[in-house]
Design a protein around this motif. Sequence first.
Motif, PDB file in Angstrom:
ATOM      1  N   ILE A 170      14.860   2.014  -0.085  1.00  0.00           N
ATOM      2  CA  ILE A 170      13.434   2.655   0.027  1.00  0.00           C
ATOM      3  C   ILE A 170      13.122   2.640   2.023  1.00  0.00           C
ATOM      4  O   ILE A 170      12.964   1.786   2.467  1.00  0.00           O
ATOM      5  CB  ILE A 170      12.392   1.005  -0.537  1.00  0.00           C
ATOM      6  N   ILE A 171      11.951   3.827   2.201  1.00  0.00           N
ATOM      7  CA  ILE A 171      11.550   3.901   3.655  1.00  0.00           C
ATOM      8  C   ILE A 171      10.245   3.286   3.626  1.00  0.00           C
ATOM      9  O   ILE A 171      10.106   2.133   4.495  1.00  0.00           O
ATOM     10  CB  ILE A 171      12.163   5.219   3.832  1.00  0.00           C
ATOM     11  N   TYR A 172       9.619   4.026   2.267  1.00  0.00           N
ATOM     12  CA  TYR A 172       8.014   3.000   2.358  1.00  0.00           C
ATOM     13  C   TYR A 172       7.775   3.351   1.167  1.00  0.00           C
ATOM     14  O   TYR A 172       8.010   4.127   0.314  1.00  0.00           O
ATOM     15  CB  TYR A 172       7.058   3.037   3.548  1.00  0.00           C
ATOM     16  N   VAL A 173       6.510   2.597   0.496  1.00  0.00           N
ATOM     17  CA  VAL A 173       5.957   2.264  -0.455  1.00  0.00           C
ATOM     18  C   VAL A 173       4.191   2.782   0.157  1.00  0.00           C
ATOM     19  O   VAL A 173       4.286   1.980   0.661  1.00  0.00           O
ATOM     20  CB  VAL A 173       5.801   0.921  -1.223  1.00  0.00           C
ATOM     21  N   GLU A 174       3.907   3.244  -0.709  1.00  0.00           N
ATOM     22  CA  GLU A 174       2.546   3.748  -0.853  1.00  0.00           C
ATOM     23  C   GLU A 174       1.337   3.858  -1.545  1.00  0.00           C
ATOM     24  O   GLU A 174       1.675   4.399  -3.160  1.00  0.00           O
ATOM     25  CB  GLU A 174       2.622   5.194   0.026  1.00  0.00           C
ATOM     26  N   TYR A 179      -1.477   3.052  -8.794  1.00  0.00           N
ATOM     27  CA  TYR A 179      -0.589   3.163  -9.184  1.00  0.00           C
ATOM     28  C   TYR A 179       0.854   3.374  -7.453  1.00  0.00           C
ATOM     29  O   TYR A 179      -0.256   3.003  -5.900  1.00  0.00           O
ATOM     30  CB  TYR A 179       0.131   4.776  -8.870  1.00  0.00           C
ATOM     31  N   SER A 180       1.461   2.679  -7.318  1.00  0.00           N
ATOM     32  CA  SER A 180       2.931   3.004  -6.253  1.00  0.00           C
ATOM     33  C   SER A 180       3.272   3.881  -5.934  1.00  0.00           C
ATOM     34  O   SER A 180       4.166   4.392  -7.203  1.00  0.00           O
ATOM     35  CB  SER A 180       3.492   1.949  -6.368  1.00  0.00           C
ATOM     36  N   PRO A 195       0.723  -2.101  -8.830  1.00  0.00           N
ATOM     37  CA  PRO A 195      -0.674  -2.216  -7.753  1.00  0.00           C
ATOM     38  C   PRO A 195       0.852  -2.433  -6.984  1.00  0.00           C
ATOM     39  O   PRO A 195       1.678  -2.988  -6.764  1.00  0.00           O
ATOM     40  CB  PRO A 195      -1.117  -3.100  -8.005  1.00  0.00           C
ATOM     41  N   LEU A 196       0.358  -2.288  -5.390  1.00  0.00           N
ATOM     42  CA  LEU A 196       1.372  -2.446  -4.656  1.00  0.00           C
ATOM     43  C   LEU A 196       1.619  -3.572  -4.130  1.00  0.00           C
ATOM     44  O   LEU A 196       2.796  -4.301  -3.066  1.00  0.00           O
ATOM     45  CB  LEU A 196       0.701  -2.444  -2.498  1.00  0.00           C
ATOM     46  N   LYS A 197       0.879  -4.673  -3.959  1.00  0.00           N
ATOM     47  CA  LYS A 197       0.863  -6.410  -4.094  1.00  0.00           C
ATOM     48  C   LYS A 197       2.499  -6.919  -5.007  1.00  0.00           C
ATOM     49  O   LYS A 197       3.212  -7.877  -4.536  1.00  0.00           O
ATOM     50  CB  LYS A 197      -0.370  -7.170  -4.914  1.00  0.00           C
ATOM     51  N   GLU A 198       1.545  -6.184  -5.775  1.00  0.00           N
ATOM     52  CA  GLU A 198       3.083  -6.387  -7.593  1.00  0.00           C
ATOM     53  C   GLU A 198       4.629  -6.558  -6.623  1.00  0.00           C
ATOM     54  O   GLU A 198       5.573  -6.760  -6.054  1.00  0.00           O
ATOM     55  CB  GLU A 198       3.441  -5.994  -8.338  1.00  0.00           C
ATOM     56  N   ASP A 201       5.665  -8.504  -3.651  1.00  0.00           N
ATOM     57  CA  ASP A 201       5.989  -9.673  -3.662  1.00  0.00           C
ATOM     58  C   ASP A 201       7.603  -9.808  -4.685  1.00  0.00           C
ATOM     59  O   ASP A 201       8.434 -10.655  -4.350  1.00  0.00           O
ATOM     60  CB  ASP A 201       5.286 -10.426  -5.167  1.00  0.00           C
ATOM     61  N   SER A 202       8.301  -8.377  -4.348  1.00  0.00           N
ATOM     62  CA  SER A 202       9.529  -8.235  -5.140  1.00  0.00           C
ATOM     63  C   SER A 202      10.773  -7.467  -4.465  1.00  0.00           C
ATOM     64  O   SER A 202      11.442  -7.334  -4.410  1.00  0.00           O
ATOM     65  CB  SER A 202       9.154  -7.292  -6.294  1.00  0.00           C
ATOM     66  N   LEU A 203      10.010  -7.421  -3.330  1.00  0.00           N
ATOM     67  CA  LEU A 203      10.450  -7.044  -1.683  1.00  0.00           C
ATOM     68  C   LEU A 203      10.610  -8.460  -0.789  1.00  0.00           C
ATOM     69  O   LEU A 203       9.917  -9.688  -0.837  1.00  0.00           O
ATOM     70  CB  LEU A 203      10.101  -6.022  -1.187  1.00  0.00           C
ATOM     71  N   ASP A 204      12.085  -8.693  -0.109  1.00  0.00           N
ATOM     72  CA  ASP A 204      12.234  -9.406   0.989  1.00  0.00           C
ATOM     73  C   ASP A 204      11.643  -8.950   2.379  1.00  0.00           C
ATOM     74  O   ASP A 204      11.353  -8.372   3.107  1.00  0.00           O
ATOM     75  CB  ASP A 204      14.162  -9.506   1.588  1.00  0.00           C
TER      76      ASP A 204
END
Length: 261
Positions: A170-174, A179-180, A195-198, A201-204
Amino acid sequence: MTTLKALIVDDEEYSRKSLYFLIQENCPEVQVAGIVKSVSEARQLISAQVFNLVFLDIAMPKENGFELLPALQERNIRVIFTTAYDQYALKALKANAIDYLLKPIDIEELKTAVSKAEAWANLTSPRTPESLSSRESDESSQPTSSASRTQKKITLPNTYGFNVIDTADIIYVEADSNYSEFHLQDGEKLVISKPLKEIEDSLDPQEFLRIHKSVIVNFRYIKSYVNKNGWQIILSNGVTLPVSRRRATEFQEKAKNYFNK
């Protein structure tokens, strides 16, 4: 085999009956527990019974199928759209649908869609006490560093099932409303209805940082950090992203720790 308790929602009587008989004859893993002709009837039924799958028509009087989605998402009920129109495919993808079947429904496509739904149900079904005990026993003998607990893969639903990707890709999430959009190192883009918040929370948090209210970046792909009318980062794929002023200090501190490992 996981049993899928399903609801059929379609305003056309022929379509309801036809789909019911197709499921009965070809999909033994599906138990059709309800058949209704409108979104309002579907809302009433899912509030009274437990379902994990809905076969949902889109173009219906008064309310279309998409208007049922919030009620389904609240209960973690997944959707297979069944429609005579193909212009809704992208919207269905963004709605996190299991599949999108065009009428008249092809038997093989129906079987494939149900297989995807069963795979999803297996992934999300609660673990038994025995399986939890076994896993806890296995984990007790492993190192318990934060790195060992970090999620290194993430499952993203798509039109055909699921993509299981390495978080390192993953380079980035927008963010785009609810939607993400995931931008991957091979150039692929994946859109999911979370949503981006979810996602955050799942990423390091040692590898990823939210640099703006609508963007999460992977540190490994940062090429440079510049101040041009505000702080910006330039990624290895050439994309330039802004760093918000309120997040600039946190970004600088975490970037220093990351690149000085």
